[in-house]
Design an enzyme around this catalytic site. Structure first.
Site, PDB file in Angstrom:
ATOM      1  N   THR A 125     -19.535  11.023 -19.178  1.00  0.00           N
ATOM      2  CA  THR A 125     -19.856  10.032 -18.157  1.00  0.00           C
ATOM      3  C   THR A 125     -21.356   9.774 -18.134  1.00  0.00           C
ATOM      4  OG1 THR A 125     -17.965  10.693 -16.809  1.00  0.00           O
ATOM      5  CG2 THR A 125     -19.726   9.489 -15.703  1.00  0.00           C
ATOM      6  N   ARG A 150     -23.291   6.157  -1.148  1.00  0.00           N
ATOM      7  CA  ARG A 150     -21.935   6.003  -0.614  1.00  0.00           C
ATOM      8  C   ARG A 150     -21.966   6.246   0.894  1.00  0.00           C
ATOM      9  NH1 ARG A 150     -19.306   9.598  -5.542  1.00  0.00           N
ATOM     10  NH2 ARG A 150     -20.246   8.354  -7.215  1.00  0.00           N
ATOM     11  N   LYS A 155     -18.133   7.057 -21.136  1.00  0.00           N
ATOM     12  CA  LYS A 155     -17.570   6.408 -19.950  1.00  0.00           C
ATOM     13  C   LYS A 155     -18.683   5.820 -19.076  1.00  0.00           C
ATOM     14  CE  LYS A 155     -14.353   7.337 -16.111  1.00  0.00           C
ATOM     15  NZ  LYS A 155     -15.162   6.850 -14.977  1.00  0.00           N
ATOM     16  N   HIS A 212     -17.443   2.931 -12.528  1.00  0.00           N
ATOM     17  CA  HIS A 212     -17.227   4.126 -11.715  1.00  0.00           C
ATOM     18  C   HIS A 212     -16.425   3.783 -10.461  1.00  0.00           C
ATOM     19  CE1 HIS A 212     -18.855   8.318 -12.055  1.00  0.00           C
ATOM     20  NE2 HIS A 212     -18.304   8.405 -10.849  1.00  0.00           N
TER      21      HIS A 212
END
Length: 380
Positions: free
Chosen positions: A155, A164, A251, A275
């Site tokens: 990743t 967030r 990723k 993501h």
């Protein structure tokens, strides 16, 4: 609980989970515009219906990295999966194994590699971040290899954690977070009994194994923030190749130039992904980023895609846009939270049926037949 479609599991998960866990998996970064676009852009892609094509020999099987998948789906790495059901990584891995698709173990899983790998027959995949502690990375790669993991999912879109804001509001982080989480857990007795009491230890299994001491949920955000490495570059992938000789998938690709760099580096695959809208808000949805990337590198490297996939139709849409295989994250966590491994098993069967219906009515007898000819148009 009546589950008749994949979307039913989200509401069931919200009822069962303490809010801090539901909003952690359900939320995105900043104002969550990309989170919404992932779903909306994908749902607006029109499939081209075709009929009278004799679909009696339809097959969902596909080949990827010398593995046979029963359908073009892999379970994405999701941190803290073991907090959504008792030893959740084990339950999800067993459901994926039963269906004949890969399960990807997260670096920040609750269950360690060594607990999950012996419970399944097919090799699982392992996901890794670039971290400042290179000793941990080396240890994790060695343990993944010793456990028989077949594919490394690397990743690269998390050199720093995304903003967030839901986490601070829900109690996952912020002031008095531990007390808020405790009170929420008491108010959700099914989860508290299944996971809170009987799902222990609640630590980051892979990290605890390396450090030789428990690393609990209270350390999760802090550990990640302190160990993500903003200096990540392609040279770090060269370093990883010294310790990993199996297939490597990168990723977090959204740009054609990065996709071309992945080909030049010699990666075996990429995941077109933002993501799940949890990192940089305002970037392209995966559905919009995928077609130009496929135009640039299709056939040179395996293309996987995630972000926004909620049902079998979305999987067919992503394949038609250029993906070889799709990865699913949130949707399987909803099912796991609602009904454990049985929920994931049922979800995968629902996706299988939806893919079959879509293939039958677009005239695609095999996964290789799902391409841009199955689409009417991509709305701009």
């Amino acid at each position: 609980m009546i589950i008749s479609s994949p979307n039913d599991y989200r509401a069931a998960a919200e009822r069962r989970l303490p809010p801090f866990l539901f909003h952690y998996i359900d939320g995105g970064a900043y104002a969550e515009h990309t989170l919404k676009r992932n779903i909306e852009d994908l749902s607006q892609i029109s499939l081209r219906q075709r009929v009278l094509n004799d679909m009696s020999q339809l097959s969902l099987e596909t080949q990827l990295f010398n593995e046979t998948l029963s359908m073009p789906v892999a379970l994405s790495p999701v941190g803290l999966t073991g907090m959504y059901a008792r030893r959740g990584e084990v339950q999800a891995a067993m459901a994926a194994d039963k269906k004949g698709i890969p399960f990807t173990m997260s670096t920040v899983s609750v269950c360690p590699i060594e607990e999950v790998a012996p419970k399944i027959n097919r090799p699982m995949w392992f996901q890794l971040y670039v971290l400042k502690d290179r000793g941990f990375m080396k240890n994790a790669l060695e343990r993944a290899k010793a456990a028989g993991c077949s594919t490394l999912v690397f990743t690269v879109d998390m050199p720093v954690p995304g903003a967030r804001y839901r986490d601070a509001h829900s109690g996952m982080s912020g002031k008095n977070a531990a007390m808020r989480r405790y009170l929420q857990s008491v108010m959700h007795p099914q989860w508290a009994w299944d996971v809170g009491i009987h799902g222990r230890p609640h630590d980051l299994g892979n990290i605890s194994t390396y450090l030789g001491k428990p690393t609990g949920l209270e350390d999760y955000i802090g550990w990640l923030g302190n160990n993500f490495d903003p200096s990540i570059s392609w040279r770090d992938l060269d370093w990883i190749r010294e310790y990993w000789d199996g297939p490597m998938v990168i990723k977090g690709i959204l740009d054609t130039e990065d996709a071309k760099d992945a080909v030049r580096f010699g990666a075996d695959g990429i995941v077109v992904s933002n993501h799940g809208g949890r990192q940089l808000d305002g970037v392209l949805s995966s559905a919009r980023a995928l077609p130009p990337i496929a135009d640039a590198v299709k056939g040179q490297i395996k293309i996987l895609a995630d972000s926004g996939i909620r049902n079998g139709l979305d999987i067919v849409r992503m394949l038609a846009l250029g993906a070889d295989v799709c990865m699913i994250g949130r949707v399987f966590i909803y099912a796991l939270a609602a009904a454990g491994g049985a929920g994931v098993t049922n979800l995968l069967e629902l996706l299988d049926k939806e893919i079959r219906v879509a293939m039958t009515l677009t005239g695609a007898q095999s996964i290789a037949d799902i391409n841009s000819d199955c689409l009417v148009k991509l709305n701009n």
